[in-house]
Design a protein around this motif. Structure first.
Motif: not given
Length: 509
Positions: A368, A371, A383, A386, A415, A419, A458-459
């Motif tokens: 987490p 980013w 960002r 994320y 995460i 994804d 998000a990753g």
């Protein structure tokens, strides 16, 4: 028995009414006996619709999207949330995505990660159905339990193949996690039947397609291979092979350990030290072996770095052994792959290791903090992507899946699962917008998910090459802090720098 004897005796009674009652009683007794005998010889093996008791432990194995959680009560809330979402979908209009993995584990450090993975998958289902500007088809999510260690993968795969060919319109299987033989077998069987697969946390290099061979047509992966993780780790901090040694699990069935060892072997070609083996198949001896290797490290006067290719249990034993080594005046750095992410939640880890000059660095699949901080690069992820995930995660209680606090996100499982589902959804909705595409159309999308069509994970960016592998994927590098908790250090890259255009070159490594 006495009732049956009396009933037959009364069959010959002179009174007609007595004989009728006797016949009725005899039939009732025989029917009850037959029912009992049938039940004894044919016990009920059903756990729920599409789920059967299997094996000596009578594990509930199969596929369900109706809230059944296979005996894992920690999944109750998210399972019920999935069922509620699925119930809103009109039959015949949706595409189904299955999360396939073992949903029970005897390993206490893995149990929370199972819940986080399912929560992450649900968040992407919710986003696809409610926050995508009305794009279709809607996404139905089901859970496919392969049993502990995925021993019962075959009946589950058979069920998923049937769902792909029937009205369920199964169009992708994700959640595929552990890099073991059963995973490889399951992926082989699914892709052999043209069912698209999106691997989540599989990192073994031999469960992947390549320029040389394509044993898994229709497989996409959203995390780096062991080779790419190792390259990113070495780019993070240059290490001298002449001052490094390798510790590895010699278990031939563990593809994660074996392929990570192969990569480390090449990186340490100039090391003067023989690789030191640990055998995880002999679980009772590994702690003792770790202690002996720690003594070997003390004897190898120039050994500053230890590359570890193995699972987190043996890694924890080795870190504990190093913490108690006699040469505590000499610093030692342990470098390993994403199995290191389990150390932070392992209650048996010696939290004093760092104080005893043991540095542990490992590659995470996602984190987490990657980013959100100032060092976050301008490319390779964002960002904004994320934060979209984080906003949904913060609504966990409101969505009925339970809390997803920051601490729940640090293992990266939510995460990565989010994804992987995003990749599946993009593959389903791109070929024929608004309609449920054919299986082959979904699989044919994987090589297109690059450049402007990349998955904004998000990753980090997911830029798939023509073989379905992520090119130059962001790799968070973690380090154990003084109290034994993991701390994000910075992102590193297999290519040594972030991608600029998300378009893999002709040869990506």
């Amino acid at each position: 028995m006495h009732r049956l004897v009396d009933a037959f005796r009364n069959l010959f009674a002179p009174n007609l009414l007595t004989r009728i009652v006797a016949v009725t009683a005899a039939l009732a007794v025989l029917g009850a006996a037959a029912w009992f005998g049938w039940g004894f010889l044919h016990p009920d093996t059903s756990c729920a619709e599409g789920v059967e008791k299997t094996g000596p432990e009578q594990e509930c194995v199969g596929v369900s999207g109706d809230g059944f959680v296979f005996g894992n009560e920690e999944l109750r809330k998210v399972g019920e949330a999935i069922a509620r979402e699925n119930a809103t979908l009109e039959p015949g209009t949706y595409a189904t995505v299955a999360v396939m993995m073992p949903f029970l584990s005897d390993d206490p450090t893995r149990r929370p990660t199972i819940v986080h993975a399912v929560q992450g998958a649900f968040l992407q289902q919710y986003r696809a159905n409610h926050e995508s500007n009305g794009e279709r088809p809607p996404i139905r999510l089901v859970l496919a339990n392969t049993g502990k260690e995925s021993v019962y993968w075959k009946p589950v795969v058979d069920r998923l193949v049937a769902m792909a060919e029937g009205p369920d319109h199964l169009r992708a299987v994700t959640g595929v996690s552990t890099s073991g033989q059963t995973t490889k077998d399951a992926v082989t069987a699914l892709t052999g039947k043209h069912v698209p697969v999106v691997g989540t946390t599989i990192t073994a290099d031999d469960i992947a397609n390549s320029e040389r061979q394509e044993p898994f047509p229709g497989l996409a992966r959203v995390v780096p291979t062991n080779r790419d993780e190792a390259r990113a780790l070495t780019h993070f901090g240059r290490t001298d092979p002449r001052k490094s040694l390798l510790v590895h699990d010699r278990n031939p069935d563990d593809r994660y350990a074996r392929t990570l060892r192969d990569v480390f072997d090449r990186l340490l070609a100039d090391s003067p030290y023989q690789p030191q083996p640990i055998d995880s198949t002999d679980a009772g001896s590994t702690a003792s072996t770790a202690r002996q290797i720690a003594l070997f490290v003390c004897g190898a006067k120039d050994a500053e770095n230890v590359f570890f290719a193995g699972r987190h249990t043996q890694l924890r034993e080795f870190v504990n052994a190093l913490s108690a080594r006699p040469c505590q005046d000499r610093p030692v750095t342990v470098l390993t792959g994403d199995e290191g992410s389990y150390l932070g939640s392992d209650a048996r880890l010696d939290r004093n290791a760092v104080k005893h000059k043991v540095t542990v660095r490992y590659t995470a699949l996602a984190h987490p903090d990657a980013w959100r901080g100032a060092p976050a690069p301008a490319a390779g992820g964002s960002r904004n992507a994320y934060d979209t995930f984080a906003r949904l995660a913060a609504k966990g209680d409101d969505l009925g899946i339970g809390t997803l606090a920051r601490g729940d996100l640090t293992d990266g499982q939510a995460i990565v699962a989010y994804d992987a589902m995003a990749t599946a959804v993009q593959g389903i909705r791109t070929p024929d917008p608004g309609h449920v595409p054919r299986l082959v159309s979904v699989a044919n999308e994987w090589p297109r998910l690059m450049g402007p069509q990349r998955v904004e994970g998000a990753g980090g960016w997911i830029c798939l090459d023509v073989h379905g592998n992520p090119y130059n994927k962001a790799v968070p590098v973690m380090e154990l802090s003084a109290d034994g908790t993991p701390v994000f250090v910075r992102i590193s890259w297999p290519e040594g720098r972030p991608p600029t255009d998300c378009i893999p070159p002709k040869e990506s490594g």
